[in-house]
Design a protein around this motif. Structure first.
Motif, PDB file in Angstrom:
ATOM      1  N   ALA A  10       2.929   2.258  -9.393  1.00 18.43           N
ATOM      2  CA  ALA A  10       1.532   1.876  -9.616  1.00 18.43           C
ATOM      3  C   ALA A  10       1.423   1.043 -10.885  1.00 18.43           C
ATOM      4  CB  ALA A  10       0.658   3.109  -9.725  1.00 18.43           C
ATOM      5  N   LEU A  11       0.804  -0.115 -10.759  1.00 16.88           N
ATOM      6  CA  LEU A  11       0.615  -1.032 -11.892  1.00 16.88           C
ATOM      7  C   LEU A  11      -0.861  -1.095 -12.255  1.00 16.88           C
ATOM      8  CD1 LEU A  11       2.054  -3.347 -13.658  1.00 16.88           C
ATOM      9  CD2 LEU A  11       0.964  -4.899 -12.037  1.00 16.88           C
ATOM     10  N   GLN A  12      -1.153  -0.890 -13.535  1.00 19.87           N
ATOM     11  CA  GLN A  12      -2.504  -1.088 -14.050  1.00 19.87           C
ATOM     12  C   GLN A  12      -2.602  -2.529 -14.546  1.00 19.87           C
ATOM     13  OE1 GLN A  12      -4.824   1.398 -13.807  1.00 19.87           O
ATOM     14  NE2 GLN A  12      -3.168   2.511 -12.770  1.00 19.87           N
ATOM     15  N   ILE A  13      -3.389  -3.358 -13.845  1.00 19.70           N
ATOM     16  CA  ILE A  13      -3.444  -4.792 -14.128  1.00 19.70           C
ATOM     17  C   ILE A  13      -4.224  -5.055 -15.410  1.00 19.70           C
ATOM     18  CG2 ILE A  13      -4.203  -7.048 -13.281  1.00 19.70           C
ATOM     19  CD1 ILE A  13      -3.889  -5.945 -10.431  1.00 19.70           C
ATOM     20  N   THR A  14      -3.611  -5.782 -16.332  1.00 19.50           N
ATOM     21  CA  THR A  14      -4.263  -6.140 -17.594  1.00 19.50           C
ATOM     22  C   THR A  14      -4.639  -7.611 -17.659  1.00 19.50           C
ATOM     23  OG1 THR A  14      -2.121  -6.530 -18.644  1.00 19.50           O
ATOM     24  CG2 THR A  14      -3.062  -4.313 -18.844  1.00 19.50           C
ATOM     25  N   GLU A  19      -8.440  -8.011 -12.664  1.00 23.65           N
ATOM     26  CA  GLU A  19      -8.032  -7.344 -13.896  1.00 23.65           C
ATOM     27  C   GLU A  19      -8.716  -5.981 -14.016  1.00 23.65           C
ATOM     28  OE1 GLU A  19      -8.827 -10.019 -17.085  1.00 23.65           O
ATOM     29  OE2 GLU A  19      -7.324 -11.488 -16.445  1.00 23.65           O
ATOM     30  N   ARG A  20      -8.035  -5.050 -14.687  1.00 19.64           N
ATOM     31  CA  ARG A  20      -8.483  -3.679 -14.897  1.00 19.64           C
ATOM     32  C   ARG A  20      -8.541  -2.869 -13.606  1.00 19.64           C
ATOM     33  NH1 ARG A  20     -11.435  -6.758 -18.266  1.00 19.64           N
ATOM     34  NH2 ARG A  20     -13.213  -6.837 -16.844  1.00 19.64           N
ATOM     35  N   SER A  21      -7.876  -3.357 -12.549  1.00 25.18           N
ATOM     36  CA  SER A  21      -7.705  -2.564 -11.333  1.00 25.18           C
ATOM     37  C   SER A  21      -6.248  -2.129 -11.245  1.00 25.18           C
ATOM     38  CB  SER A  21      -8.102  -3.384 -10.099  1.00 25.18           C
ATOM     39  OG  SER A  21      -7.211  -4.475  -9.908  1.00 25.18           O
ATOM     40  N   SER A  22      -5.901  -1.369 -10.219  1.00 23.43           N
ATOM     41  CA  SER A  22      -4.517  -0.939 -10.051  1.00 23.43           C
ATOM     42  C   SER A  22      -3.997  -1.395  -8.693  1.00 23.43           C
ATOM     43  CB  SER A  22      -4.397   0.583 -10.175  1.00 23.43           C
ATOM     44  OG  SER A  22      -5.132   1.225  -9.152  1.00 23.43           O
ATOM     45  N   VAL A  23      -2.679  -1.496  -8.590  1.00 28.00           N
ATOM     46  CA  VAL A  23      -2.062  -1.937  -7.349  1.00 28.00           C
ATOM     47  C   VAL A  23      -0.710  -1.235  -7.213  1.00 28.00           C
ATOM     48  CG1 VAL A  23      -1.000  -3.939  -8.485  1.00 28.00           C
ATOM     49  CG2 VAL A  23      -1.324  -3.966  -6.009  1.00 28.00           C
ATOM     50  N   LEU A  24      -0.348  -0.889  -5.983  1.00 29.33           N
ATOM     51  CA  LEU A  24       0.955  -0.294  -5.722  1.00 29.33           C
ATOM     52  C   LEU A  24       1.966  -1.400  -5.422  1.00 29.33           C
ATOM     53  CD1 LEU A  24      -0.069   2.746  -3.495  1.00 29.33           C
ATOM     54  CD2 LEU A  24       0.650   2.784  -5.894  1.00 29.33           C
ATOM     55  N   ALA A  68       0.822  -1.212   0.000  1.00 25.48           N
ATOM     56  CA  ALA A  68       0.000   0.000   0.000  1.00 25.48           C
ATOM     57  C   ALA A  68       0.854   1.259   0.000  1.00 25.48           C
ATOM     58  CB  ALA A  68      -0.939  -0.012   1.209  1.00 25.48           C
ATOM     59  N   ALA A  69       2.084   1.140   0.500  1.00 29.82           N
ATOM     60  CA  ALA A  69       2.999   2.285   0.526  1.00 29.82           C
ATOM     61  C   ALA A  69       3.989   2.237  -0.632  1.00 29.82           C
ATOM     62  CB  ALA A  69       3.749   2.322   1.853  1.00 29.82           C
TER      63      ALA A  69
END
Length: 351
Positions: A280-284, A319-324, A275-276
């Motif tokens: 940032a990755l945009q999941i495909t 998918e189509r979400s983002s993650v740090l 979370a910190a």
């Protein structure tokens, strides 16, 4: 058993140079794997060692003897090919015995050698069958048995598992490695599959465009690749690469990247959701394999290639979400504009 030494081996076909001054030493009893992409010269190099192709220049020494100008028959090598090269009209026994009989070996000795090899390779019940009555794995064992009966100084394998399905390749990898342990003979193995190289080799030789990129133990190449090519070729899934220009200033400062840094690399298994995290990755895409999950996506403006990371077990990410993401500096790899490795001032531990 035997040692092998190559000194400035060059191979040209007309105006095309396929091997550019190869230097290599193989110790007695070592299992050495040549690995690299298609067209890198690994099979040509093996054929030069075997005497099936003459070296344009340089020397080939086996057990200290210069064999550069000797024929294949005089070098004491046995080669196992991708195509098996079995005689379809002969039984398993006759295929394994053929070379010995042609060399004038007495019948009793032929029977002894073939019988011993058949027991070692679990072919005893198949000796009277024809190759067409065998599975792919059984045919490959016959080809290996034909090499064993010759008591060669060097075993040479040219992509012997390429024609097998995935499950059979895994079992045959283990069988060949176990065979090496039992025989203790020097073996050289060519493959384009870096997983085979990592799991089988005592020493790996990474080739590209007829040149040696790096030589070392599998984990040495995994932990300290000499350049970005080796870093991207060794390891599965392959290493992620990001240009330094794709990183924000805060991350660059935290990582204390040297001024010459052009690209950073991080293996998917060393990346963790956090979370910190600073990236940032945009999941495909997510490949859910049960025991692990491979997450693939894009980072910021760096859209030209995928960035991947591995999660042990199953994941709630979608998918189509983002993650740090975050990763330890100790697992970071740094490369200059020429692709050469740049050492970072960190204590690196083996993975």
């Amino acid at each position: 058993m035997a040692t092998l030494k190559l000194q400035q081996v060059v191979k040209r076909f007309d105006a095309t140079t396929t091997l550019h001054g190869i230097d290599l030493e193989v110790q007695d009893g070592e299992f050495v794997v040549f690995v690299g992409p298609s067209g890198c010269g690994k099979s040509t190099l093996l054929r030069v060692i075997a005497g099936l192709e003459p070296a344009t220049s340089g020397q080939v020494l086996i057990s200290g003897q210069d064999v550069t100008d000797r024929s294949a028959a005089e070098r004491g090598c046995a080669m196992v090919f991708q195509s098996y090269a079995l005689y379809p009209h002969m039984s398993v026994y006759d295929n394994m015995a053929f070379g010995l009989i042609n060399s004038g070996v007495k019948k009793a000795e032929v029977q002894s050698k073939v019988g011993e090899a058949a027991r070692m390779l679990r072919l005893e019940e198949l000796l009277q069958r024809k190759p067409t009555q065998l599975s792919g794995g059984q045919r490959q064992r016959v080809a290996i048995g034909r090499a064993i009966v010759r008591d060669p100084k060097l075993f040479l394998f040219d992509e012997p598992l390429s024609n097998l399905d995935a499950e059979l390749r895994i079992s045959m990898r283990a069988e060949i490695r176990d065979l090496h342990t039992r025989l203790g003979t020097t073996m050289i193995y060519v493959t384009h599959d870096q997983v085979e190289a990592m799991t089988m080799a005592d020493k790996i030789v990474v080739l590209r465009a007829g040149k040696v990129e790096q030589i070392g133990a599998p984990l040495d190449l995994y932990n300290r690749p000499a350049n970005s090519f080796v870093a991207g070729f060794i390891g599965s899934p392959r290493m992620n690469f990001l240009p330094v220009t794709a990183l924000d200033a805060t991350l660059i400062q935290r990582l204390q990247l040297p001024a010459a840094a052009h690209t950073i690399g991080i293996r998917p298994e060393h990346v963790t959701p956090d979370a910190a995290g600073a990236i940032a990755l945009q999941i495909t895409q997510i490949e859910r394999m049960g025991g692990s999950s491979l997450i693939r996506g894009k980072i910021g403006h760096h859209q030209e290639s995928n960035f991947e990371f591995v999660v042990n077990g199953q994941t709630d990410l979608q998918e189509r979400s983002s993650v740090l993401l975050d990763f330890p500096k100790a697992q970071l790899h740094c490369f200059g504009a020429d692709g050469a490795r740049i050492e970072l001032d960190v204590q690196r531990h083996a993975a």
